[in-house]
Design a protein around this motif. Structure first.
Motif, PDB file in Angstrom:
ATOM      1  N   PHE A  86       9.628 -27.322  19.419  1.00 19.51           N
ATOM      2  CA  PHE A  86       9.449 -26.135  18.572  1.00 19.51           C
ATOM      3  C   PHE A  86       8.789 -25.049  19.413  1.00 19.51           C
ATOM      4  O   PHE A  86       8.246 -25.338  20.495  1.00 19.51           O
ATOM      5  CB  PHE A  86       8.613 -26.490  17.339  1.00 19.51           C
ATOM      6  CG  PHE A  86       7.366 -27.275  17.655  1.00 19.51           C
ATOM      7  CD1 PHE A  86       6.221 -26.646  18.119  1.00 19.51           C
ATOM      8  CD2 PHE A  86       7.343 -28.658  17.531  1.00 19.51           C
ATOM      9  CE1 PHE A  86       5.073 -27.353  18.429  1.00 19.51           C
ATOM     10  CE2 PHE A  86       6.189 -29.390  17.855  1.00 19.51           C
ATOM     11  CZ  PHE A  86       5.057 -28.732  18.311  1.00 19.51           C
ATOM     12  N   PRO A  87       8.811 -23.803  18.952  1.00 16.04           N
ATOM     13  CA  PRO A  87       8.204 -22.738  19.759  1.00 16.04           C
ATOM     14  C   PRO A  87       6.722 -23.024  20.004  1.00 16.04           C
ATOM     15  O   PRO A  87       5.968 -23.222  19.054  1.00 16.04           O
ATOM     16  CB  PRO A  87       8.370 -21.489  18.888  1.00 16.04           C
ATOM     17  CG  PRO A  87       9.505 -21.806  17.961  1.00 16.04           C
ATOM     18  CD  PRO A  87       9.430 -23.277  17.719  1.00 16.04           C
ATOM     19  N   GLY A  88       6.357 -23.081  21.275  1.00 14.91           N
ATOM     20  CA  GLY A  88       4.954 -23.292  21.608  1.00 14.91           C
ATOM     21  C   GLY A  88       4.568 -24.730  21.870  1.00 14.91           C
ATOM     22  O   GLY A  88       3.407 -24.999  22.178  1.00 14.91           O
ATOM     23  N   GLY A  89       5.536 -25.647  21.768  1.00  8.49           N
ATOM     24  CA  GLY A  89       5.160 -27.032  22.033  1.00  8.49           C
ATOM     25  C   GLY A  89       6.233 -28.027  21.659  1.00  8.49           C
ATOM     26  O   GLY A  89       7.369 -27.655  21.334  1.00  8.49           O
ATOM     27  N   MET A 102       8.317 -24.119  10.646  1.00 11.74           N
ATOM     28  CA  MET A 102       9.171 -23.683   9.551  1.00 11.74           C
ATOM     29  C   MET A 102      10.282 -22.775  10.061  1.00 11.74           C
ATOM     30  O   MET A 102      11.421 -22.855   9.606  1.00 11.74           O
ATOM     31  CB  MET A 102       8.297 -22.932   8.543  1.00 11.74           C
ATOM     32  CG  MET A 102       8.894 -22.826   7.183  1.00 11.74           C
ATOM     33  SD  MET A 102       9.046 -24.457   6.410  1.00 11.74           S
ATOM     34  CE  MET A 102       9.791 -23.951   4.873  1.00 11.74           C
ATOM     35  N   SER A 103       9.949 -21.899  11.005  1.00 14.21           N
ATOM     36  CA  SER A 103      10.936 -20.930  11.479  1.00 14.21           C
ATOM     37  C   SER A 103      12.101 -21.631  12.169  1.00 14.21           C
ATOM     38  O   SER A 103      13.249 -21.268  11.965  1.00 14.21           O
ATOM     39  CB  SER A 103      10.283 -19.920  12.422  1.00 14.21           C
ATOM     40  OG  SER A 103       9.861 -20.550  13.609  1.00 14.21           O
ATOM     41  N   VAL A 104      11.824 -22.659  12.967  1.00 15.22           N
ATOM     42  CA  VAL A 104      12.941 -23.340  13.625  1.00 15.22           C
ATOM     43  C   VAL A 104      13.628 -24.318  12.691  1.00 15.22           C
ATOM     44  O   VAL A 104      14.834 -24.517  12.762  1.00 15.22           O
ATOM     45  CB  VAL A 104      12.518 -24.084  14.917  1.00 15.22           C
ATOM     46  CG1 VAL A 104      12.292 -23.092  16.033  1.00 15.22           C
ATOM     47  CG2 VAL A 104      11.288 -24.950  14.708  1.00 15.22           C
ATOM     48  N   ARG A 105      12.864 -24.890  11.775  1.00 16.17           N
ATOM     49  CA  ARG A 105      13.479 -25.884  10.895  1.00 16.17           C
ATOM     50  C   ARG A 105      14.460 -25.233   9.943  1.00 16.17           C
ATOM     51  O   ARG A 105      15.527 -25.746   9.668  1.00 16.17           O
ATOM     52  CB  ARG A 105      12.390 -26.627  10.113  1.00 16.17           C
ATOM     53  CG  ARG A 105      12.884 -27.916   9.536  1.00 16.17           C
ATOM     54  CD  ARG A 105      11.832 -28.552   8.660  1.00 16.17           C
ATOM     55  NE  ARG A 105      10.739 -29.136   9.414  1.00 16.17           N
ATOM     56  CZ  ARG A 105       9.620 -29.611   8.846  1.00 16.17           C
ATOM     57  NH1 ARG A 105       9.462 -29.543   7.546  1.00 16.17           N
ATOM     58  NH2 ARG A 105       8.669 -30.139   9.582  1.00 16.17           N
ATOM     59  N   GLU A 106      14.091 -24.083   9.441  1.00 13.46           N
ATOM     60  CA  GLU A 106      14.935 -23.413   8.458  1.00 13.46           C
ATOM     61  C   GLU A 106      15.803 -22.328   9.090  1.00 13.46           C
ATOM     62  O   GLU A 106      16.516 -21.628   8.384  1.00 13.46           O
ATOM     63  CB  GLU A 106      14.065 -22.812   7.344  1.00 13.46           C
ATOM     64  CG  GLU A 106      13.117 -23.797   6.690  1.00 13.46           C
ATOM     65  CD  GLU A 106      13.840 -24.942   5.979  1.00 13.46           C
ATOM     66  OE1 GLU A 106      15.039 -24.773   5.665  1.00 13.46           O
ATOM     67  OE2 GLU A 106      13.228 -25.993   5.763  1.00 13.46           O
ATOM     68  N   GLY A 107      15.693 -22.150  10.406  1.00 14.77           N
ATOM     69  CA  GLY A 107      16.480 -21.121  11.062  1.00 14.77           C
ATOM     70  C   GLY A 107      16.081 -19.715  10.646  1.00 14.77           C
ATOM     71  O   GLY A 107      16.876 -18.785  10.699  1.00 14.77           O
ATOM     72  N   LEU A 108      14.840 -19.566  10.222  1.00 14.80           N
ATOM     73  CA  LEU A 108      14.374 -18.252   9.781  1.00 14.80           C
ATOM     74  C   LEU A 108      13.741 -17.516  10.948  1.00 14.80           C
ATOM     75  O   LEU A 108      13.266 -18.107  11.898  1.00 14.80           O
ATOM     76  CB  LEU A 108      13.333 -18.412   8.666  1.00 14.80           C
ATOM     77  CG  LEU A 108      13.803 -19.169   7.433  1.00 14.80           C
ATOM     78  CD1 LEU A 108      12.629 -19.428   6.500  1.00 14.80           C
ATOM     79  CD2 LEU A 108      14.891 -18.375   6.716  1.00 14.80           C
ATOM     80  N   GLU A 109      13.740 -16.186  10.875  1.00 14.77           N
ATOM     81  CA  GLU A 109      12.976 -15.408  11.837  1.00 14.77           C
ATOM     82  C   GLU A 109      12.116 -14.417  11.079  1.00 14.77           C
ATOM     83  O   GLU A 109      12.534 -13.846  10.083  1.00 14.77           O
ATOM     84  CB  GLU A 109      13.899 -14.684  12.820  1.00 14.77           C
ATOM     85  CG  GLU A 109      14.569 -15.657  13.771  1.00 14.77           C
ATOM     86  CD  GLU A 109      15.283 -14.953  14.914  1.00 14.77           C
ATOM     87  OE1 GLU A 109      14.960 -13.784  15.186  1.00 14.77           O
ATOM     88  OE2 GLU A 109      16.168 -15.581  15.506  1.00 14.77           O
ATOM     89  N   PHE A 110      10.896 -14.249  11.552  1.00 13.18           N
ATOM     90  CA  PHE A 110       9.951 -13.370  10.858  1.00 13.18           C
ATOM     91  C   PHE A 110       9.501 -12.283  11.813  1.00 13.18           C
ATOM     92  O   PHE A 110       8.373 -12.281  12.279  1.00 13.18           O
ATOM     93  CB  PHE A 110       8.743 -14.167  10.375  1.00 13.18           C
ATOM     94  CG  PHE A 110       9.110 -15.406   9.611  1.00 13.18           C
ATOM     95  CD1 PHE A 110       9.647 -15.312   8.329  1.00 13.18           C
ATOM     96  CD2 PHE A 110       8.954 -16.651  10.174  1.00 13.18           C
ATOM     97  CE1 PHE A 110       9.987 -16.453   7.625  1.00 13.18           C
ATOM     98  CE2 PHE A 110       9.290 -17.789   9.473  1.00 13.18           C
ATOM     99  CZ  PHE A 110       9.813 -17.701   8.196  1.00 13.18           C
ATOM    100  N   GLY A 111      10.402 -11.376  12.165  1.00 15.34           N
ATOM    101  CA  GLY A 111      10.024 -10.339  13.121  1.00 15.34           C
ATOM    102  C   GLY A 111       9.752 -10.992  14.459  1.00 15.34           C
ATOM    103  O   GLY A 111      10.601 -11.680  15.005  1.00 15.34           O
ATOM    104  N   ALA A 112       8.547 -10.815  14.980  1.00 10.74           N
ATOM    105  CA  ALA A 112       8.187 -11.409  16.267  1.00 10.74           C
ATOM    106  C   ALA A 112       8.223 -12.930  16.161  1.00 10.74           C
ATOM    107  O   ALA A 112       7.920 -13.487  15.109  1.00 10.74           O
ATOM    108  CB  ALA A 112       6.803 -10.939  16.680  1.00 10.74           C
TER     109      ALA A 112
END
Lengths: 379, 379
Positions: free
Chosen positions: B107-110, B224-234
């Protein structure tokens, strides 16, 4: 150690193909192609993990030697003992962990709970340490009955009290149905290594007497009998037990025991092979001296298994200096868990790194390090 | 502790239903029927394990208090700290374990590897201990790529070196495809507790200042962002980091830090609730003082999550005596992992066992112990 293990593991029959009488490993992979070899991955010709990587044999050793040890670094892990011996705050500690994925969860003579306690207590005992504290991590599968988890926890508590160890910290995770198998348990443990005790595989020397603490193969056959719905005359029960007391009795005779190992996955055959490889010595066993119960022999004959490679959960193999062997054997036989202890062979200055056994018919055969485990998910 | 936890957990909204402004728990079970209650099982009205039992909230606490603690016995486990403090061979040790089942593995960051190292290092740090040695147990699913296992092991090695801890012992099990999820990792760790340090939830007292080491919610939103394929701006990255150095800097100011907790599963809300319950004190937070990054706030608004309950993996909450608070805060801000540290509230002699927060609009609301975790398999 890493070199020895790698060398042992990369031949199709663990480096002993040219020795007459070598048992071939069924289903062994073709000769590996080293052209694409890189460290730490990929491993041999297995781009994916297979069941054998968890079997406690050559494939497991390879995974540790070629993947985990280089990635983690550090000499203690590379020593590959049942438990690590470390210094902390002036205390000399043994530290060990095992995950338990045995199937079924409950079997004759025990369950995953007492197995998880006794297994880690025993790993610590194989450094001569008396287990003091355990941690406990559960991975539960969604949908498993809480009553089942409760029964397992009760057996863990009872096993801990019997072994004189306290479960002091824990963790529980839950995974979705179909991402686990009811209950997986991890235990880690710490214990104090007594002063003057230095027990590790590397200390085996020619002349050492090899002693087994009792009858072999009971745990594996007990699991097999319930898993396959087989019966082999008398009901076979797992030998699952905590060996801290037995080891204490042995150390009371002499602190100079060279090696202890509990022959779990991979059985006596794997345990003695690992010691021979670690110390660079030969081991000569006498097949007729190895205590194999009748039910285990019958079951193995029917199933095509070799008792030498069947898992035990309440036995140990010891390498003891010759001049102490009689006294240690007597102390073992005086302990309930060592009543059937027997001298089964000796450490020799010959065929270094290799284990041979004199068969019941007077011949000699090589006892290989098994590639995987005959019975997956045995512990 | 057990009574308090049980009392907190058995009301449908964790015992605070009559308090105005109480957030109700979506999907909470109907009022439990105590007629069939027995200890340690069954648990409330759940004859089977559900995902919430692994969420680090009230249901997890209930499982520990009603099932594991009675079965295992012993006062140390019942203290329910992030790590146990035990004496062995004259050394005062912290000992802790966690299993990691995070999905996805990377996941992002680890990834699950550095998470498994840092998570256990942090649990030890929450007793004031500097982690010294780790164990590592893998449960691999048949078919997972060895290259994936290798990448995870590499990150574990790198994280261990960064945290100044050595992985000294390990174990690998393999389960059939469909009985795992690629890779599960357990780590256990031991470390030395410095003399004069006694950090545990029970030590919170009215007057203590509550400090958070930085921005909350990053780990949960990253997963959550990678699991659901969501992006929240940055792009949001996990804050996964080892906190031993930060804790060392705090202890250099004063050994008399009362409580440390890393708000992982269940987030800051669960961590502070557990402390309030353990010590029998009230906690008053100031919502506007809690550092919530914009991306976390946006993501939570979209997803209907409360940042207070979102998991962190590189943050801590500290309860510090008032006269030391300024100096401790300054020391934290001077450390890279505490640069955004902030005082977020105080411990009060009121509403004992309960956490309230003054909202941004000037009102007051109760911060409940969550029942489960908003995001399953977050670590």
């Amino acid at each position: 150690m890493a070199d020895t293990t790698t060398g042992t593991a990369t031949g199709t029959t663990t480096g002993t193909a040219s020795v007459p009488g070598t048992a071939t490993v069924p289903g062994a992979a073709p000769a590996p192609d080293f052209s694409g070899w890189s460290c730490p991955v990929p491993l041999r010709d297995h781009p994916r993990v297979v069941m054998g990587h968890g079997g406690g044999g050559a494939m497991s050793a390879e995974l540790v030697a070629n993947l985990f040890a280089p990635a983690f670094g550090g000499a203690t892990l590379a020593a590959l003992a049942d438990s690590a011996t470390v210094d902390l705050g002036g205390a000399r500690l043994a530290f060990s962990t095992d995950s338990y994925v045995v199937r079924p969860l409950f079997f004759p003579g025990g369950c995953i709970g007492d197995l998880a306690v006794n297994g880690t207590v025993n790993d610590l005992a194989m450094s001569g340490a008396r287990a003091a504290y355990l941690s406990c991590g559960f991975i539960l599968e969604e949908g498993v009955e809480t009553a089942v988890v409760g029964r397992i926890a009760e057996t863990m508590g009872a096993a801990a009290r019997a072994a004189g160890v306290e479960i002091v910290t824990g963790d529980t995770k839950v995974v979705e149905s179909g991402r686990g198998d009811g209950v997986y348990v991890n235990t880690a443990g710490i214990g104090l290594v007594p002063a003057g005790v230095d027990i590790r595989p590397q200390r085996a020397v020619p002349g050492d007497v090899v002693i087994v603490s009792g009858e072999i193969g009971l745990h594996g056959v007990a699991i097999m009998s319930v898993r396959e719905g087989l019966e082999f005359g008398a009901r076979v029960e797992s030998d699952c037990a905590a060996l801290g007391g037995l080891v204490g009795a042995m150390l009371a005779v002499t602190p100079d025991i060279h090696v202890l190992r509990d022959p779990t996955r991979g059985g006596l055959g794997a345990a003695v092979n690992e010691i021979a490889a670690a110390a660079g010595v030969g081991v000569a066993l006498r097949e007729r001296a190895i205590p194999v119960p009748d039910q285990v022999a019958s079951a193995c004959a029917i199933l095509g298994l070799d008792p030498m490679y069947v898992a035990n959960e309440g036995k140990l193999v010891a390498f003891v200096p010759r001049d102490q062997a009689d006294a240690v054997l007597a102390a073992m036989r005086a302990h309930p868990l060592g009543a059937r202890a027997a001298v089964v062979g000796e450490c020799v200055d010959d065929h270094h790194g290799m284990v041979v056994t004199r068969t019941a018919f007077g011949g000699t055969r090589v006892v290989d390090l098994p590639l995987g485990e005959q019975l997956p998910r045995i512990c």
